[in-house]
Design an enzyme around this catalytic site. Structure first.
Site, PDB file in Angstrom:
ATOM      1  N   ARG A  80       1.176   0.285  -0.834  1.00 52.47           N
ATOM      2  CA  ARG A  80       1.623   1.465  -1.584  1.00 52.47           C
ATOM      3  C   ARG A  80       1.625   1.177  -3.085  1.00 52.47           C
ATOM      4  O   ARG A  80       1.265   2.029  -3.898  1.00 52.47           O
ATOM      5  CB  ARG A  80       3.005   1.923  -1.108  1.00 52.47           C
ATOM      6  N   LYS A 183       4.720   5.757  -6.555  1.00 50.89           N
ATOM      7  CA  LYS A 183       6.118   5.371  -6.805  1.00 50.89           C
ATOM      8  C   LYS A 183       6.253   4.926  -8.266  1.00 50.89           C
ATOM      9  O   LYS A 183       6.236   3.738  -8.583  1.00 50.89           O
ATOM     10  CB  LYS A 183       6.565   4.274  -5.830  1.00 50.89           C
ATOM     11  N   GLU A 219      10.540  17.399  -0.535  1.00 47.56           N
ATOM     12  CA  GLU A 219      11.339  16.229  -0.166  1.00 47.56           C
ATOM     13  C   GLU A 219      12.651  16.211  -0.915  1.00 47.56           C
ATOM     14  O   GLU A 219      12.900  16.979  -1.826  1.00 47.56           O
ATOM     15  CB  GLU A 219      10.559  14.930  -0.359  1.00 47.56           C
TER      16      GLU A 219
END
Length: 339
Positions: A80, A183, A219
């Site tokens: 990720r 992220k 989210e």
């Protein structure tokens, strides 16, 4: 180390012995370095400070009943991080080097890993930043990877208990084709005001609708959403949602428990049909949802009618935790056991 009250740890920073660092210069990554200094000495024109060239990860190490130390899915975090690096033009940090850094930082701070009985864990925070001095809007030429650890208790004080959430419409966390899937710190900066509004009103966190149409559940501020109904695990599919490693793991467990798994757009009205729901992420694993309020439209979607976590959430939570702590076998190869 007797002075640490392991069973009453907050989810916060505590000084530990070492962090691990690595520098990217002249087109390549150097060797891992062990460091006991808590601060970073970087140039005031570093791209991380001006243009947001910054990525981070979060994962945990657990001490099992057998005394062994287990780290949950470090390879997935490495992948990720690589995806984020691609997204904001930073050099990738290899999976092999990432796992080596995780091993080193955990082993060197072994005395800070909470005992099994405490239910606490060692939080691991990798960070990759552009440190090259740059005034024009361009990627840096130099980068720094740093990874530190801190012992943490549960993310929510009540532990595994239902929480109320609220839909915040006046702010977006990320644009559909923006950085939501990466992220980066900017996504969290974008969520701070909405998160404060939610907290001030007595909610655990805020929920975002899709930024384009304001129709679909996107989210929670720092977690993915999932709902359970008709023996199906349903979670949103969106280009602005961070691909949660916890959610990915829960989808696999749900499937193996005989549930159907669906990743698709979830219209807000569908919240009324879920038997159970949760917000999931590294910090809390699963935070079962009691209700989601839409104050602007005067609606309240009560999911946990009796105020308690549902059976599927409980089963998923217990199963994932059992794998993380080594209480049950790990058929998926998710856990890295430290020698």
């Amino acid at each position: 180390m007797n002075e640490i009250d392991w069973s009453n740890l907050s989810f916060g920073y505590m000084k530990t012995d070492y962090n691990v660092r690595c520098y990217y210069r002249n087109g390549k990554w150097g060797d891992l370095e062990l460091c006991s200094e808590e601060t970073l000495n970087i140039h005031m024109a570093a791209t991380c400070l001006h243009y947001g060239q910054e990525a981070f990860e979060g994962l945990k190490a657990y001490r099992g009943k057998d005394g062994k130390i287990r780290v949950f899915r470090p390879e997935a975090n490495a992948e990720r991080l690589q995806s984020t690096c691609d997204g904001i033009l930073m050099p990738q940090f290899s999976t092999e080097k990432f796992c080596e850094a995780v091993r080193l930082v955990v082993k060197k701070n072994e005395r800070f890993i909470p005992p099994y009985e405490s239910g606490a864990s060692l939080y691991i925070r990798p960070l990759l930043i552009g440190i090259g001095a740059q005034v024009g809007v361009h990627p840096a030429s130099e980068y720094m990877f740093v990874i530190f650890v801190t012992p943490v208790g549960p993310y929510f004080k009540g532990g595994f208990a239902t929480n109320p959430y609220v839909i915040i419409r006046e702010y977006d966390r990320a644009a559909p084709l923006g950085t939501g899937r990466y992220k980066v710190g900017g996504n969290y900066a974008a969520s701070l005001r909405a998160n404060k509004i939610a907290h001030d009103a007595g909610y655990a966190s805020e929920f975002y609708l899709d930024a384009k149409e304001k129709k679909y559940i996107d989210e929670c501020g720092a977690a993915n959403f999932f709902g359970i109904k008709n023996n199906t695990y349903v979670t949103p599919l969106s280009t602005s949602i961070l691909p949660s490693i916890t959610n990915r793991s829960l989808m696999q467990l749900a499937e193996d428990m005989g549930l159907k798994v669906e990743r698709r757009a979830i219209p807000e009205e569908e919240l009324a049909t879920f038997e159970e729901a949760g917000a999931c992420g590294t910090a809390a694993v699963i935070s079962p949802i009691e209700r989601i309020d839409d104050l602007e439209n005067g609606k309240s979607y009560v999911i946990a009618k009796d105020g308690k976590p549902g059976p599927v959430c409980e089963k998923l939570y217990n199963k994932l935790r059992a794998i993380q702590y080594g209480d049950e076998p790990d058929p998926y190869g998710w856990v890295m056991v430290l020698d």
